[in-house]
Scaffold this motif. Sequence first.
Motif, PDB file in Angstrom:
ATOM      1  N   ASP A  67     -24.324   6.487 -24.434  1.00 31.00           N
ATOM      2  CA  ASP A  67     -25.205   7.031 -23.392  1.00 31.00           C
ATOM      3  C   ASP A  67     -26.444   7.721 -23.944  1.00 31.00           C
ATOM      4  O   ASP A  67     -27.204   8.296 -23.179  1.00 31.00           O
ATOM      5  N   ALA A  68     -26.642   7.700 -25.249  1.00 24.95           N
ATOM      6  CA  ALA A  68     -27.748   8.461 -25.833  1.00 24.95           C
ATOM      7  C   ALA A  68     -29.092   7.873 -25.396  1.00 24.95           C
ATOM      8  O   ALA A  68     -29.323   6.675 -25.545  1.00 24.95           O
ATOM      9  N   ARG A  76     -27.674   2.824 -14.490  1.00 20.87           N
ATOM     10  CA  ARG A  76     -27.697   3.138 -13.057  1.00 20.87           C
ATOM     11  C   ARG A  76     -28.010   4.615 -12.856  1.00 20.87           C
ATOM     12  O   ARG A  76     -27.775   5.440 -13.753  1.00 20.87           O
ATOM     13  N   LEU A  77     -28.557   4.917 -11.677  1.00 20.69           N
ATOM     14  CA  LEU A  77     -28.827   6.299 -11.301  1.00 20.69           C
ATOM     15  C   LEU A  77     -27.699   6.772 -10.397  1.00 20.69           C
ATOM     16  O   LEU A  77     -27.324   6.077  -9.451  1.00 20.69           O
ATOM     17  N   GLU A 111     -26.898   6.827 -16.152  1.00 22.58           N
ATOM     18  CA  GLU A 111     -25.678   6.408 -16.857  1.00 22.58           C
ATOM     19  C   GLU A 111     -25.816   4.968 -17.320  1.00 22.58           C
ATOM     20  O   GLU A 111     -26.323   4.118 -16.584  1.00 22.58           O
ATOM     21  N   ARG A 112     -25.331   4.691 -18.535  1.00 27.02           N
ATOM     22  CA  ARG A 112     -25.342   3.307 -19.020  1.00 27.02           C
ATOM     23  C   ARG A 112     -24.236   2.518 -18.335  1.00 27.02           C
ATOM     24  O   ARG A 112     -23.104   2.995 -18.206  1.00 27.02           O
ATOM     25  N   LYS A 113     -24.588   1.297 -17.908  1.00 23.94           N
ATOM     26  CA  LYS A 113     -23.588   0.394 -17.339  1.00 23.94           C
ATOM     27  C   LYS A 113     -23.046  -0.551 -18.407  1.00 23.94           C
ATOM     28  O   LYS A 113     -21.868  -0.900 -18.420  1.00 23.94           O
ATOM     29  N   LEU A 114     -23.935  -1.005 -19.266  1.00 26.16           N
ATOM     30  CA  LEU A 114     -23.518  -2.037 -20.234  1.00 26.16           C
ATOM     31  C   LEU A 114     -24.567  -2.197 -21.329  1.00 26.16           C
ATOM     32  O   LEU A 114     -25.698  -1.733 -21.192  1.00 26.16           O
TER      33      LEU A 114
END
Length: 482
Positions: free
Chosen positions: A159-160, A458-459, A469-472
């Motif tokens: 997530d960085a 995504r928010l 946030e990271r989804k992929l």
Amino acid sequence: MRKPKSKKSARKVAARAEAPDITIRAWEDDPGSGVLGDRPVPDLAQRPLAYVFPRPAPRPAAYQPGTPEFRYWTTAEALRRGADFWANLVPLSKWEVGPALKVLLDEGEDLNAFYDRKALNFFHGPSPQGTVFSAESPDVACHEMGHAILDSFKPQLWDAASNEVAAFHESFGDMSAILSALQLPSLRTAILSDTGGHLFRNSRLSRLAEQLGDAIRAQNPDAVDPDCLRNAVNSFTYEDPIDLPPFAPARELSSEAHSFSRVFTGAFFESLGSMLTAEAATPSAPTSQELLAVATDLAKILVQAVQEAPVVPNWFAQVAAGMVQIAGSFDAKYPAILKGVFVKRSILSLDTATSVAALHRSMAATAAPKDAEPLAEIALASRHYGLERPLLVKAASHARPFAATAAAPDASPIDPASAATAAKGFVDDLFRSGHIDYNGTGTPETRIAHGRGLHTHRLVPRANGIRLERKLFNCGFCCGGP
Ligand SMILES: [Zn+2]
């Protein structure tokens, strides 16, 4: 779910006991390079890093390329081989997602593959030679698996908000593909022959994902390298990604993760070649065993450096400096070689390279960053993203016990960006590239979209703002489009 798996394992064990000579047929590295081999039947349920494949499994046998049965087993063989290598080397007792990682072999039409903390996802798509399946390439499969491996031992990187961290994740995927391929004795022998013992030469080992590269090139001619998706034999040098455009033709460097990853992958592969020459009893003719030993050393050095490095915006320099320091405990010849390559590619400044040993000794006396230390969540001003509340992101915020720096073109050290500045550059690129799933936040008239494409982030509305946030990790391998 569990019952069939144990049934399958039992059936496989029984089949082996009855017919120990059963083999499956698989690509060595990529369908585009076209080298086949017969391999033992992989045990997908094997721990510590088990896989869950679609069921029912085809009966293990040496199938012809082009059949679904062949594709199943060549993917299984590549993923088992790669995970066994990393499980032993890191070492790992489980995936970030748990004991078993789901593998979805064909999720529909796209020239793509991705890892989303739930599964390795693969697709099929058109190419001038017919339909290509991304899972069929060991290069692609072991790249995706590399994301899952790195996520399993350095989860803070997920997530960085940092272009360098995201690019390193892509580089680790490519390094995973190379190192997994090198576990095959037949491939090592062939590559040493093809390159005349000079590993840092264009070969099917350096050319990653030739077939998928062909398919993407047919649609986007400048999105990939001329002879593959990405070539580990390249001459890219470090530039601060904050100063780079968000995407560019493949011949140029951009801050886009796949593009920027080539700086680190090139350094890794060049280091591997130089270390092999230095270690070989006959430098002009290294052996397969010497190649395996040096590749294993370099992988261990890399993993240890990643484990120890604080998550900061100039992540490449932090990892590189750690590798130089750690390498000395493997072989006295390694540090100078690694320093030479990292300085040549400006990943390390001369100042850092020449003082790395002393600085690391002083660092050892201070508190090293905790491996599991979480990243700080910071709030970015977000009006220029069309959002009315602060945007909350995970910043590359670890303390820097060791001030490693990269170099500018004039050789001067680059002052690392602050975690907040790096986060803003990263988020600006995400919005500009259309990689954001607004998830109902903001207003429709302020949203930026590119019509199609996979969203990597995504928010998510929260009480104190909107969290990114990271989804992929999307490996659509496209620098030029969504
Ligand atoms: Zn990737």
